[in-house]
Design a protein around this motif. Structure first.
Motif, PDB file in Angstrom:
ATOM      1  N   GLU A  40       1.681  -0.148   4.588  1.00 36.84           N
ATOM      2  CA  GLU A  40       2.843  -0.768   3.975  1.00 36.84           C
ATOM      3  C   GLU A  40       2.697  -2.282   3.894  1.00 36.84           C
ATOM      4  O   GLU A  40       2.104  -2.908   4.770  1.00 36.84           O
ATOM      5  N   GLY A  41       3.251  -2.837   2.838  1.00 38.99           N
ATOM      6  CA  GLY A  41       3.223  -4.273   2.650  1.00 38.99           C
ATOM      7  C   GLY A  41       4.219  -4.968   3.554  1.00 38.99           C
ATOM      8  O   GLY A  41       5.341  -4.492   3.738  1.00 38.99           O
ATOM      9  N   VAL A  42       3.804  -6.086   4.115  1.00 37.67           N
ATOM     10  CA  VAL A  42       4.641  -6.861   5.020  1.00 37.67           C
ATOM     11  C   VAL A  42       5.052  -8.183   4.377  1.00 37.67           C
ATOM     12  O   VAL A  42       6.227  -8.552   4.395  1.00 37.67           O
ATOM     13  N   ALA A  43       4.082  -8.911   3.833  1.00 43.46           N
ATOM     14  CA  ALA A  43       4.359 -10.224   3.256  1.00 43.46           C
ATOM     15  C   ALA A  43       3.264 -10.575   2.263  1.00 43.46           C
ATOM     16  O   ALA A  43       2.129 -10.121   2.398  1.00 43.46           O
TER      17      ALA A  43
ATOM     18  N   PRO B 233       2.740  -8.866  -5.308  1.00 43.45           N
ATOM     19  CA  PRO B 233       3.290  -7.562  -4.927  1.00 43.45           C
ATOM     20  C   PRO B 233       2.998  -7.229  -3.470  1.00 43.45           C
ATOM     21  O   PRO B 233       2.124  -7.820  -2.834  1.00 43.45           O
ATOM     22  N   LEU B 234       3.729  -6.252  -2.971  1.00 42.28           N
ATOM     23  CA  LEU B 234       3.494  -5.717  -1.628  1.00 42.28           C
ATOM     24  C   LEU B 234       2.883  -4.320  -1.708  1.00 42.28           C
ATOM     25  O   LEU B 234       3.001  -3.548  -0.767  1.00 42.28           O
ATOM     26  N   THR B 235       2.246  -4.034  -2.823  1.00 40.21           N
ATOM     27  CA  THR B 235       1.640  -2.722  -3.035  1.00 40.21           C
ATOM     28  C   THR B 235       0.180  -2.760  -2.630  1.00 40.21           C
ATOM     29  O   THR B 235      -0.602  -3.510  -3.228  1.00 40.21           O
ATOM     30  N   PRO B 236      -0.228  -1.989  -1.639  1.00 36.01           N
ATOM     31  CA  PRO B 236      -1.620  -2.046  -1.178  1.00 36.01           C
ATOM     32  C   PRO B 236      -2.650  -1.812  -2.283  1.00 36.01           C
ATOM     33  O   PRO B 236      -3.714  -2.437  -2.276  1.00 36.01           O
ATOM     34  N   GLY B 237      -2.339  -0.952  -3.238  1.00 31.41           N
ATOM     35  CA  GLY B 237      -3.287  -0.622  -4.291  1.00 31.41           C
ATOM     36  C   GLY B 237      -3.627  -1.777  -5.201  1.00 31.41           C
ATOM     37  O   GLY B 237      -4.636  -1.725  -5.919  1.00 31.41           O
TER      38      GLY B 237
END
Length: 121
Positions: free
Chosen positions: A45-48, A103-107
């Motif tokens: 999950e994205g944090v910052a 974005p906070l999207t890992p992909g």
């Protein structure tokens, strides 16, 4: 591009940690720098996230008011609780002109560090 995280470790609930992200191999340009976390068996999950050319910093709702970027792309984490325990990763990607808010999207991220473990008891 290489990313190396450090600063993780065991802490008591309520304490603070500062995670560092050391970068190398970058050429001048526009990048999104992000912090992510993952617990075994769960999705990352994205944090910052922050844009290297300025722009607003982005924080996940779960960490707003407690986590902030410090001295560049380091992550200052205050008021840690057991839900924050995870492996934390620094990541980056070269941002096109159309991206002004990271974005906070890992992909979306292509370069990743090896992670640093944070334990909260």
């Amino acid at each position: 591009v290489q990313l190396v995280e450090s600063g993780g470790g065991p802490v008591q609930a309520g304490e603070s940690l500062r995670l560092s992200c050391k970068t190398s191999g970058y050429t001048a340009g526009r990048y999104c720098m992000g912090w992510f976390r993952q617990v075994a068996g769960k999705k990352r999950e994205g944090v910052a996230a922050v844009h290297t050319r300025g722009g607003g910093k982005v924080y996940a709702d779960s960490v707003k008011g407690r986590f902030t970027f410090s001295q560049g792309y380091n992550l200052q984490m205050n008021g840690l609780n057991p839900d924050d325990a995870a492996t934390y990763y620094c990541a980056a990607f070269s941002a096109p002109l159309s991206v002004t808010r990271c974005p906070l999207t890992p992909g979306d991220y292509v370069a990743w560090g090896q992670g640093t473990q944070v334990t909260v008891s």
